[in-house]
Motif scaffolding. Structure first.
Motif, PDB file in Angstrom:
ATOM      1  N   MET A  94       0.850  -1.199   0.000  1.00 51.00           N
ATOM      2  CA  MET A  94       0.000   0.000   0.000  1.00 51.00           C
ATOM      3  C   MET A  94       0.880   1.242   0.000  1.00 51.00           C
ATOM      4  O   MET A  94       1.968   1.247   0.567  1.00 51.00           O
ATOM      5  CB  MET A  94      -0.852   0.050   1.271  1.00 51.00           C
ATOM      6  N   GLY A  95       0.348   2.310  -0.573  1.00 55.39           N
ATOM      7  CA  GLY A  95       0.988   3.606  -0.423  1.00 55.39           C
ATOM      8  C   GLY A  95       0.488   4.281   0.845  1.00 55.39           C
ATOM      9  O   GLY A  95      -0.320   3.724   1.598  1.00 55.39           O
ATOM     10  N   ASP A  96       0.960   5.513   1.055  1.00 54.07           N
ATOM     11  CA  ASP A  96       0.520   6.230   2.259  1.00 54.07           C
ATOM     12  C   ASP A  96      -0.949   6.627   2.156  1.00 54.07           C
ATOM     13  O   ASP A  96      -1.648   6.718   3.172  1.00 54.07           O
ATOM     14  CB  ASP A  96       1.397   7.465   2.510  1.00 54.07           C
ATOM     15  N   GLY A  97      -1.440   6.826   0.935  1.00 58.53           N
ATOM     16  CA  GLY A  97      -2.863   7.121   0.778  1.00 58.53           C
ATOM     17  C   GLY A  97      -3.702   5.903   1.097  1.00 58.53           C
ATOM     18  O   GLY A  97      -4.656   5.955   1.878  1.00 58.53           O
ATOM     19  N   ASP A  98      -3.328   4.780   0.512  1.00 62.16           N
ATOM     20  CA  ASP A  98      -4.059   3.536   0.707  1.00 62.16           C
ATOM     21  C   ASP A  98      -4.090   3.098   2.170  1.00 62.16           C
ATOM     22  O   ASP A  98      -5.107   2.627   2.672  1.00 62.16           O
ATOM     23  CB  ASP A  98      -3.335   2.434  -0.084  1.00 62.16           C
ATOM     24  N   SER A  99      -2.953   3.243   2.842  1.00 63.34           N
ATOM     25  CA  SER A  99      -2.817   2.651   4.182  1.00 63.34           C
ATOM     26  C   SER A  99      -3.376   3.541   5.284  1.00 63.34           C
ATOM     27  O   SER A  99      -4.195   3.098   6.092  1.00 63.34           O
ATOM     28  CB  SER A  99      -1.349   2.326   4.467  1.00 63.34           C
ATOM     29  N   VAL A 100      -2.929   4.782   5.355  1.00 55.69           N
ATOM     30  CA  VAL A 100      -3.276   5.571   6.541  1.00 55.69           C
ATOM     31  C   VAL A 100      -4.078   6.835   6.226  1.00 55.69           C
ATOM     32  O   VAL A 100      -4.346   7.624   7.126  1.00 55.69           O
ATOM     33  CB  VAL A 100      -2.018   5.952   7.363  1.00 55.69           C
ATOM     34  N   THR A 101      -4.477   7.020   4.968  1.00 54.84           N
ATOM     35  CA  THR A 101      -5.307   8.189   4.658  1.00 54.84           C
ATOM     36  C   THR A 101      -6.695   7.656   4.316  1.00 54.84           C
ATOM     37  O   THR A 101      -7.539   7.517   5.195  1.00 54.84           O
ATOM     38  CB  THR A 101      -4.670   9.036   3.545  1.00 54.84           C
ATOM     39  N   ILE A 102      -6.915   7.262   3.074  1.00 61.76           N
ATOM     40  CA  ILE A 102      -8.213   6.658   2.745  1.00 61.76           C
ATOM     41  C   ILE A 102      -8.436   5.377   3.564  1.00 61.76           C
ATOM     42  O   ILE A 102      -9.531   5.116   4.030  1.00 61.76           O
ATOM     43  CB  ILE A 102      -8.284   6.349   1.235  1.00 61.76           C
ATOM     44  N   GLY A 103      -7.371   4.593   3.753  1.00 62.54           N
ATOM     45  CA  GLY A 103      -7.531   3.295   4.418  1.00 62.54           C
ATOM     46  C   GLY A 103      -7.206   3.299   5.903  1.00 62.54           C
ATOM     47  O   GLY A 103      -6.995   2.226   6.486  1.00 62.54           O
ATOM     48  N   GLY A 104      -7.173   4.460   6.534  1.00 65.53           N
ATOM     49  CA  GLY A 104      -6.712   4.535   7.925  1.00 65.53           C
ATOM     50  C   GLY A 104      -7.462   3.647   8.886  1.00 65.53           C
ATOM     51  O   GLY A 104      -6.868   3.032   9.786  1.00 65.53           O
ATOM     52  N   ASN A 105      -8.768   3.541   8.716  1.00 70.61           N
ATOM     53  CA  ASN A 105      -9.553   2.732   9.646  1.00 70.61           C
ATOM     54  C   ASN A 105      -9.179   1.256   9.551  1.00 70.61           C
ATOM     55  O   ASN A 105      -8.996   0.569  10.570  1.00 70.61           O
ATOM     56  CB  ASN A 105     -11.040   2.938   9.360  1.00 70.61           C
ATOM     57  N   HIS A 106      -9.024   0.763   8.318  1.00 73.65           N
ATOM     58  CA  HIS A 106      -8.632  -0.641   8.147  1.00 73.65           C
ATOM     59  C   HIS A 106      -7.238  -0.879   8.722  1.00 73.65           C
ATOM     60  O   HIS A 106      -6.944  -1.943   9.273  1.00 73.65           O
ATOM     61  CB  HIS A 106      -8.667  -1.026   6.669  1.00 73.65           C
ATOM     62  N   PHE A 107      -6.375   0.110   8.572  1.00 72.79           N
ATOM     63  CA  PHE A 107      -4.993  -0.037   9.049  1.00 72.79           C
ATOM     64  C   PHE A 107      -4.959  -0.229  10.570  1.00 72.79           C
ATOM     65  O   PHE A 107      -4.345  -1.163  11.072  1.00 72.79           O
ATOM     66  CB  PHE A 107      -4.195   1.207   8.641  1.00 72.79           C
ATOM     67  N   ILE A 108      -5.635   0.644  11.301  1.00 74.14           N
ATOM     68  CA  ILE A 108      -5.545   0.531  12.770  1.00 74.14           C
ATOM     69  C   ILE A 108      -6.228  -0.746  13.254  1.00 74.14           C
ATOM     70  O   ILE A 108      -5.756  -1.370  14.212  1.00 74.14           O
ATOM     71  CB  ILE A 108      -6.094   1.778  13.499  1.00 74.14           C
ATOM     72  N   ASN A 126       2.770  11.709  -0.648  1.00 78.18           N
ATOM     73  CA  ASN A 126       1.675  12.366  -1.387  1.00 78.18           C
ATOM     74  C   ASN A 126       0.933  11.327  -2.224  1.00 78.18           C
ATOM     75  O   ASN A 126       1.342  10.171  -2.315  1.00 78.18           O
ATOM     76  CB  ASN A 126       2.207  13.504  -2.260  1.00 78.18           C
ATOM     77  N   TYR A 127      -0.189  11.739  -2.813  1.00 80.46           N
ATOM     78  CA  TYR A 127      -0.898  10.882  -3.757  1.00 80.46           C
ATOM     79  C   TYR A 127      -0.245  11.054  -5.130  1.00 80.46           C
ATOM     80  O   TYR A 127      -0.655  11.918  -5.919  1.00 80.46           O
ATOM     81  CB  TYR A 127      -2.372  11.288  -3.846  1.00 80.46           C
ATOM     82  N   GLY A 128       0.785  10.241  -5.409  1.00 77.10           N
ATOM     83  CA  GLY A 128       1.562  10.438  -6.630  1.00 77.10           C
ATOM     84  C   GLY A 128       0.764  10.202  -7.900  1.00 77.10           C
ATOM     85  O   GLY A 128       0.747  11.032  -8.811  1.00 77.10           O
ATOM     86  N   MET A 129       0.071   9.067  -7.974  1.00 76.59           N
ATOM     87  CA  MET A 129      -0.559   8.669  -9.237  1.00 76.59           C
ATOM     88  C   MET A 129      -1.656   9.631  -9.691  1.00 76.59           C
ATOM     89  O   MET A 129      -1.831   9.871 -10.886  1.00 76.59           O
ATOM     90  CB  MET A 129      -1.146   7.262  -9.110  1.00 76.59           C
ATOM     91  N   THR A 130      -2.371  10.197  -8.747  1.00 76.05           N
ATOM     92  CA  THR A 130      -3.553  10.983  -9.128  1.00 76.05           C
ATOM     93  C   THR A 130      -3.274  12.476  -9.232  1.00 76.05           C
ATOM     94  O   THR A 130      -4.201  13.274  -9.327  1.00 76.05           O
ATOM     95  CB  THR A 130      -4.690  10.741  -8.128  1.00 76.05           C
ATOM     96  N   GLY A 131      -2.000  12.876  -9.167  1.00 78.35           N
ATOM     97  CA  GLY A 131      -1.695  14.279  -9.404  1.00 78.35           C
ATOM     98  C   GLY A 131      -0.963  14.990  -8.285  1.00 78.35           C
ATOM     99  O   GLY A 131      -0.857  16.215  -8.293  1.00 78.35           O
ATOM    100  N   GLY A 132      -0.464  14.225  -7.301  1.00 81.47           N
ATOM    101  CA  GLY A 132       0.372  14.844  -6.274  1.00 81.47           C
ATOM    102  C   GLY A 132      -0.409  15.605  -5.215  1.00 81.47           C
ATOM    103  O   GLY A 132       0.070  16.626  -4.704  1.00 81.47           O
ATOM    104  N   GLN A 133      -1.587  15.101  -4.844  1.00 79.29           N
ATOM    105  CA  GLN A 133      -2.359  15.764  -3.796  1.00 79.29           C
ATOM    106  C   GLN A 133      -1.788  15.459  -2.409  1.00 79.29           C
ATOM    107  O   GLN A 133      -1.067  14.493  -2.214  1.00 79.29           O
ATOM    108  CB  GLN A 133      -3.826  15.306  -3.846  1.00 79.29           C
ATOM    109  N   VAL A 134      -2.158  16.287  -1.444  1.00 75.43           N
ATOM    110  CA  VAL A 134      -1.723  16.103  -0.059  1.00 75.43           C
ATOM    111  C   VAL A 134      -2.295  14.794   0.492  1.00 75.43           C
ATOM    112  O   VAL A 134      -3.412  14.402   0.168  1.00 75.43           O
ATOM    113  CB  VAL A 134      -2.176  17.310   0.808  1.00 75.43           C
ATOM    114  N   SER A 135      -1.493  14.084   1.310  1.00 79.40           N
ATOM    115  CA  SER A 135      -1.982  12.861   1.970  1.00 79.40           C
ATOM    116  C   SER A 135      -1.764  13.001   3.474  1.00 79.40           C
ATOM    117  O   SER A 135      -1.237  14.022   3.940  1.00 79.40           O
ATOM    118  CB  SER A 135      -1.237  11.620   1.445  1.00 79.40           C
TER     119      SER A 135
END
Ligand code: SF4
Length: 277
Positions: A94-108, A126-135
């Motif tokens: 997972m990336g940082d978006g997948d794991s602890v941003t969008i997926g934070g609940n599943h992670f903990i 950052n969210y690299g693939m989708t345009g470099g948004q803040v994570s």
């Protein structure tokens, strides 16, 4: 003496990969596949689960079993795989978006549950693939496509989050410190319960160029400077730690994993060993 290459886990003719020049994804994948080889991981017993993002494309290259899920839900799928068939070795990329941003609940909750799998979180800030948004791991004040004048938020410490939630094994490495990263991955793969390796990795295309690191080498120099072995990091005063992070093994314990606890309770409910059937 032969050295592991990990090449046996790659699909024939699949290279070159799709990642940008200077991206760290290939370095982390190489370290993981060498760890698989050194540990004798069998392809048919290994399940690599991924979510969405640049790192989430990693399973495209592999000959292991693979499950490519929806954004932020890789750990939910992986939990189901492991709970259903505890013999499988489950590795979640997972990336940082997948794991602890969008997926934070599943992670903990995966860490709290201590489900026996290895999560490899590639943290490119950052969210690299989708345009470099803040994570959730973008450092405060950093510039991204959605924080053009600086990030007003604080960032998650992924390793501290996993440790506080109950993970058995937690380590952090960087793409610059490749051999150390590979050793952490090997350790994580041999531990029972929830194990996490955070790999801090350059995203020169999106994060680096917005933050004064105009080429991949600048990002590697940044990782070299900022990643400090834990014993040295612990000696720093709190004010000196700002902007730096500890690397290496951070947590290593042996609390019972989910499947072990489940089988204990199941046996008790069935009266096994207590005169029951
Ligand atoms: Fe790597 Fe960033 Fe390019 Fe994605 S956008 S492949 S993370 S450098």
């Amino acid at each position: 003496m032969s050295h592991a290459t990990g090449a046996g886990y790659l699909k024939d003719g699949i290279l070159p990969h799709m990642w940008c020049s200077g991206c760290g994804n290939g370095v982390v994948l190489g370290a993981l596949l060498r760890a698989f080889e050194e540990l004798g991981y069998k392809k048919n017993e290994t399940v690599v689960v991924t979510g969405i993002g640049c790192w989430g494309k990693a399973d495209d290259y592999l000959v292991t079993n693979a499950l490519h899920g929806t954004h932020g839900r890789a750990l939910a799928y992986a939990t189901g795989v492991k709970a259903f068939n505890p013999r499988l070795k489950v590795v979640v990329l997972m990336g940082d978006g997948d794991s602890v941003t969008i997926g934070g609940n599943h992670f903990i909750h995966a860490a709290r549950r201590n489900i026996d799998l290895t999560a490899v979180v590639l943290n490119n800030l950052n969210y690299g693939m989708t345009g470099g948004q803040v994570s959730g791991t973008t450092p405060a004040d950093s510039r991204t496509s959605t924080t053009a004048f600086g990030n007003p938020e604080r960032s998650f410490d992924i390793c501290a989050l996993a440790g506080a939630a109950g993970a058995n094994y937690v380590a952090r490495g960087t793409v610059y410190h490749g051999w150390e990263l590979q050793n952490c991955l090997k350790e994580a793969l041999t531990r029972k319960g929830f194990s996490l390796v955070e790999a801090v990795s350059p995203c020169p295309t999106q994060y680096g160029r917005n933050n004064g690191m105009k080429n991949p080498l600048d990002m590697l120099r940044w990782l070299k400077e900022k990643g400090i072995p834990q014993d040295k990091y612990d000696q720093l005063e709190d004010a000196e730690k700002n902007g730096y992070f500890a690397i290496g093994r951070l947590i290593d314990k042996n609390a019972p994993d989910f499947n072990t606890r489940y089988e204990e309770i199941r046996a008790r409910a069935l009266g096994v060993g207590e005169g029951g059937q």
